[in-house]
Design a protein around this motif. Structure first.
Motif, PDB file in Angstrom:
ATOM      1  N   THR A  12       0.828  -1.183   0.000  1.00 19.25           N
ATOM      2  CA  THR A  12       0.000   0.000   0.000  1.00 19.25           C
ATOM      3  C   THR A  12       0.878   1.255   0.000  1.00 19.25           C
ATOM      4  O   THR A  12       1.955   1.263   0.603  1.00 19.25           O
ATOM      5  N   ALA A  13       0.466   2.287  -0.715  1.00 19.34           N
ATOM      6  CA  ALA A  13       1.120   3.598  -0.759  1.00 19.34           C
ATOM      7  C   ALA A  13       2.485   3.606  -1.435  1.00 19.34           C
ATOM      8  O   ALA A  13       3.181   4.610  -1.396  1.00 19.34           O
ATOM      9  N   ARG A 132       4.830   8.326   2.612  1.00 20.54           N
ATOM     10  CA  ARG A 132       3.884   8.418   1.490  1.00 20.54           C
ATOM     11  C   ARG A 132       2.460   8.156   1.951  1.00 20.54           C
ATOM     12  O   ARG A 132       1.525   8.844   1.546  1.00 20.54           O
ATOM     13  N   LEU A 133       2.294   7.146   2.797  1.00 20.45           N
ATOM     14  CA  LEU A 133       0.949   6.818   3.274  1.00 20.45           C
ATOM     15  C   LEU A 133       0.383   7.953   4.117  1.00 20.45           C
ATOM     16  O   LEU A 133      -0.755   8.371   3.914  1.00 20.45           O
ATOM     17  N   ARG A 136      -0.429  11.197   1.914  1.00 22.94           N
ATOM     18  CA  ARG A 136      -1.575  11.295   1.004  1.00 22.94           C
ATOM     19  C   ARG A 136      -2.834  11.735   1.730  1.00 22.94           C
ATOM     20  O   ARG A 136      -3.746  12.267   1.101  1.00 22.94           O
ATOM     21  N   GLU A 139      -6.555   8.441   4.540  1.00 20.21           N
ATOM     22  CA  GLU A 139      -6.988   7.447   5.516  1.00 20.21           C
ATOM     23  C   GLU A 139      -6.950   8.019   6.925  1.00 20.21           C
ATOM     24  O   GLU A 139      -6.150   8.897   7.222  1.00 20.21           O
ATOM     25  N   ARG A 144      -4.607   3.831   8.502  1.00 18.77           N
ATOM     26  CA  ARG A 144      -3.156   3.819   8.227  1.00 18.77           C
ATOM     27  C   ARG A 144      -2.476   2.676   8.967  1.00 18.77           C
ATOM     28  O   ARG A 144      -1.626   1.984   8.410  1.00 18.77           O
ATOM     29  N   ARG A 147      -3.221  -0.540   7.190  1.00 15.90           N
ATOM     30  CA  ARG A 147      -2.483  -0.599   5.925  1.00 15.90           C
ATOM     31  C   ARG A 147      -0.992  -0.856   6.143  1.00 15.90           C
ATOM     32  O   ARG A 147      -0.366  -1.580   5.381  1.00 15.90           O
TER      33      ARG A 147
END
Length: 184
Positions: A12-13, A132-133, A136, A139, A144, A147
């Motif tokens: 993810t991400a 990055r997660l 963005r 979430e 998060r 993920r």
């Protein structure tokens, strides 16, 4: 030359969607599959372009009837899948087809289409993936955390793939992927 399906997966991400969007914009010869999902659209996402947004009932019907090449429940929440028909059609037309999917989906495609090329998109580092997660901002903190737990498992699976591309620069990673697709 026979067309060969390429599967792009990664945590993810990591930027799978961003790399795929760059390829869509700069390489019209690459056919990008549009995944189906039961999750709600994020701001700016367009049905049929970014995803095919389906109800849970419609998604389940397509799975039952064998219309999904692969599918999974991701992060314990939404279902994602690849409609089979468009992929088979792209291969028959000799296009360069690319699936941007998750680890579970990549494993399902490998089981049903072992001739497909699998590519793992890796982050330059774990810290960069976390940045990055968080960056963005799409979430909640709880989402998060889920993920990131999933990403740890996904990162450990990269040796299952035919190729690994590090996404340290979107353009470079995208060009490396397209070059790989053209070379076989």
């Amino acid at each position: 030359m026979t067309a060969r399906l390429t599967v792009l997966a990664g945590p993810t991400a990591v930027g799978k969607g961003t790399v795929a969007a760059w390829i869509r914009e700069h390489h019209p010869e690459v056919w990008l599959s549009v995944s189906a999902t039961t999750r709600p659209a994020r701001p700016g996402e367009i049905d049929g372009v970014h995803y095919r947004f389906l109800s849970g009932d419609e998604f389940a019907r397509q799975v039952r009837e064998g219309e999904m090449l692969e599918w999974a429940v991701v992060h314990g929440r939404a279902s994602y899948g690849t409609p089979r028909g468009p992929v088979i059609e792209a291969l028959a037309q000799g296009k360069l087809p690319l699936l941007e999917i998750d680890l579970q989906g990549a494993r399902q495609v490998r089981a049903s289409m072992p001739q497909a090329r699998s590519v793992f998109l890796a982050p330059p580092s774990w810290d960069e993936l976390v940045n990055r997660l968080v960056g963005r901002g799409t979430e909640t903190a709880e989402e998060r955390a889920v993920r990131l737990d999933t990403a740890k498992v996904e990162m450990a699976a990269q040796q299952e793939f035919d190729h690994v591309i590090v996404n340290d620069d979107i353009r470079r990673a995208a060009e490396e992927l397209v070059s790989l697709m053209r070379s076989h």
